[in-house]
Motif scaffolding. Structure first.
Motif, short mmCIF file in Angstrom:
data_model
loop_
_atom_site.label_atom_id
_atom_site.label_comp_id
_atom_site.label_asym_id
_atom_site.label_seq_id
_atom_site.Cartn_x
_atom_site.Cartn_y
_atom_site.Cartn_z
N ARG A 1 0.68 -1.09 0.07
CA ARG A 1 0.01 -0.12 0.07
C ARG A 1 0.89 1.38 -0.09
O ARG A 1 0.51 2.20 -0.56
CB ARG A 1 -0.96 0.08 1.28
CG ARG A 1 -1.91 -0.71 1.14
CD ARG A 1 -2.82 -0.64 2.51
NE ARG A 1 -3.63 0.52 2.22
CZ ARG A 1 -4.17 1.35 3.35
NH1 ARG A 1 -3.88 0.82 4.48
NH2 ARG A 1 -4.83 2.38 3.30
N GLY A 2 1.88 1.17 0.84
CA GLY A 2 2.68 2.34 0.93
C GLY A 2 3.56 2.75 -0.32
O GLY A 2 4.02 3.91 -0.44
N SER A 3 3.69 1.85 -1.15
CA SER A 3 4.60 2.08 -2.24
C SER A 3 3.61 2.59 -3.44
O SER A 3 4.11 2.86 -4.58
CB SER A 3 5.29 0.60 -2.84
OG SER A 3 4.40 -0.27 -3.01
N GLY A 4 2.27 2.67 -3.03
CA GLY A 4 1.45 3.48 -4.06
C GLY A 4 0.85 2.45 -5.10
O GLY A 4 0.54 2.82 -6.07
N MET A 5 0.66 1.10 -4.74
CA MET A 5 0.08 0.28 -5.72
C MET A 5 -1.41 0.38 -5.41
O MET A 5 -1.83 0.96 -4.50
CB MET A 5 0.17 -1.33 -5.40
CG MET A 5 1.57 -1.53 -5.78
SD MET A 5 1.90 -3.38 -5.17
CE MET A 5 3.64 -3.58 -5.62
N THR A 6 -2.17 0.50 -6.61
CA THR A 6 -3.68 0.62 -6.47
C THR A 6 -4.13 -0.80 -5.97
O THR A 6 -3.58 -1.79 -5.91
CB THR A 6 -4.22 0.78 -8.05
OG1 THR A 6 -3.95 -0.30 -8.85
CG2 THR A 6 -3.98 2.14 -8.47
#
Lengths: 313, 251
Positions: B151-156
């Motif tokens: 989540r933190g790495s910006g995956m949808t």
């Protein structure tokens, strides 16, 4: 720059973070300290919107973080957590490339970045690129975790107890590496820790939290000299306070002319290191040298002890 | 040598199986002592090869369908928007499992007629539960730190599902599929009671004519298939899991 304005998070009506306002200047490290349940992690996770605030505003470089989709916001903010959270089914290189791949970098640029970061962290790219996380030691996993967070060259890096799972020796090394990298890239870092020692060592400013409230947000010297509440004072630990205070500054200002016997210390060493060395070797003074090894003078026990006293308010 | 022996045994079983279903008459002397009154020692009412392939086809079709539905359902009920359907889908799948396949056949025949279809329905319903339960367990017990990092790495949400959740859940889902396949291989034989072309035909023919040799042949082929496919899928599972190395092996 990160501006946090009267930020509140409530779970079932109970505030976990209560009207916190603080500003993190660009290119500095802010350390958030508190006991567990103090709301420090929630505060951190609201910056990249892993937790949505109930009230209040966060602006990054003047822009409200709610203006863009959460996943895009997060791609621009590095995030490193305790226990690293590496993807176990992906190689080291694939892990580090996570955000660049999501952001659609071309392959050559990604490969170059992965190798650059691995080298920066003293992991030979040839040997480590294709390994899986479980084939690494704890310290190596942690380094890859931070490398992954830095891969897309974010201006901001959020770290949640990043060194919590490391043994003391590796932890000290990881802290030093972080400071080197912060100086190299000029990254703005917000770091959550329960360890005051770590906060003093790394933080340009320290935010002390308890029960969801921000008790004090100031430079380490100020926190040590003038703790805002009893809780802050307890957290500092009165027994360690003079030594922590000494650890904040290098030797430069206390060097005096003259000679001394024995092993010299570099001028970049902290005053605490110098005092410890003096006490342990039973000397009254020790020689100080510059980075190149040229003698600068000496530092005495008396001069250091004077510096350890509480500064006048 | 220790690693070589099990592999050699499986290879031997596989070769024996292939020879048996292609040239069953080679084995006539082996089965001769089991027959009485000069009955044929080898199944003679059709090709064993054709029946084996049809048997495998019906199991494969049912398992693929069950996998798609069960994994799809597990994904659906582990999303925040589908969480309220979790109890409902669980009981639905449980019903599929507790309903005896014979009863499903009996109920399905009036609806869809004799032949392959009722067997497919029974196998499909029977195969759902192991796959669904495993997929559900796998998707709900993913390591917290890893999900947090994703989540933190910006995956949808969708990227997280495809790039992290499903790959991590894959070995456990595969274990569910393996169970489902093995159950299906055995259960498919009863499909022949409603005129599905499976290896059950051989067994039923043996029972009708009191010919133990036939029963044994049908049973042996199904058994060998089950063991070989089970082992092959287990191997695949280990391969998939090794890359991620279970925690206790790390360090």
């Amino acid at each position: 720059m990160i501006e946090i304005e009267s930020l509140t998070k409530r779970y079932a009506g109970t505030p976990v973070v209560d009207a916190v306002s603080m500003t993190v200047d660009p290119h500095t490290i802010a350390a958030i300290v508190g006991t567990s349940g103090s709301g420090k992690t929630t505060l951190l996770r609201m910056i990249n919107r892993l937790v949505e605030p109930s009230e209040g505003v966060i602006r990054i470089d003047g822009k409200d973080t709610r203006e863009m989709p959460a996943h895009e916001l997060r791609r621009g903010i590095g995030y490193a957590i305790q226990g690293h959270g590496l993807f176990p089914h992906r190689t080291v290189a694939q892990n580090i490339a996570t955000v660049p791949v999501l952001s659609g970098w071309d392959k050559a640029r990604i490969d170059a970045k992965v190798d650059e970061l691995l080298e920066l962290y003293q992991l030979d790219p040839q040997a480590f690129r294709d390994r899986y996380p479980h084939e690494l030691s704890g310290g190596q996993q942690q380094r890859v975790g931070v490398a992954r967070a830095l891969a897309a060259e974010p201006n901001i890096l959020l770290m949640d107890e990043p060194f919590g799972a490391l043994d003391p020796v590796i932890r000290a090394k990881a802290q030093d590496d972080l400071m080197t990298i912060q100086q190299r890239f000029g990254t703005t870092i917000v770091l959550v820790t329960h360890d005051m020692e770590e906060a003093i060592h790394l933080g340009d400013r320290i935010a002390v939290m308890d029960g969801g409230k921000l008790l004090q947000y100031a430079e380490p010297a100020e926190i040590l000299a003038n703790p805002a509440t009893d809780f802050v004072e307890t957290l500092i630990g009165s027994a360690d306070r003079p030594f922590r205070y000494l650890s904040l500054s290098a030797l430069e200002a206390v060097v005096e002319d003259g000679a001394a016997e024995g092993e010299p210390l570099p001028v970049s060493a902290t005053r605490r290191d110098a005092l410890a060395e003096l006490l342990w070797s039973g000397r009254n003074a020790l020689p100080v040298v510059d980075a190149a090894g040229a003698p600068l003078g000496r530092v005495t026990r008396e001069a250091l002890l004077e510096q350890a006293a509480r500064p006048a308010a | 040598m220790k690693r070589f022996l099990p592999l050699a045994i499986r290879l031997a079983v596989l070769v024996l199986l292939i020879v048996f279903i292609t040239e069953p008459n080679v084995f006539a002397p082996v089965f001769k002592p089991l027959t009485e009154n000069n009955a044929p020692p080898i199944y003679n009412q059709g090709s064993l090869l054709t029946l084996t392939l049809l048997h495998l086809r019906v199991v494969l079709t049912a398992t693929v369908a069950a996998t798609i539905v069960a994994v799809g359902l597990a994904i659906l009920v582990t999303r925040p928007s589908g969480r309220e359907f979790l109890p409902l889908s669980r009981s639905l799948v449980n019903v599929g499992q507790t309903f005896p396949p014979v009863a499903v056949l009996a109920l399905a025949v009036p609806a869809v007629g004799f032949g392959q279809k009722p067997t497919l329905i029974a196998l499909f319903l029977y195969g759902l539960l192991p796959i669904f339960e495993n997929a559900l367990t796998a998707l709900t017990t993913l390591p917290n730190a890893v999900m947090e990092a994703a989540r933190g790495s910006g995956m949808t949400n969708f990227q997280r599902l495809l790039r992290v959740e499903l790959p991590l859940a894959f070995p456990v889902i595969l274990a569910g599929i393996r169970l489902s396949v093995v159950i299906g291989l055995a259960t498919a034989t009863i499909g022949s009671t409603v005129a599905a072309k499976t290896l059950g035909e051989v067994i039923i023919a043996g029972l009708l004519s009191n010919n133990i040799a036939f029963v044994l042949q049908g049973g042996l082929i199904v058994g060998a298939l089950a063991v070989l496919i089970y082992d092959a899928l287990s191997g695949l599972e280990r391969l998939a899991a090794r890359r991620m190395a279970p925690k206790e092996e790390a360090g």
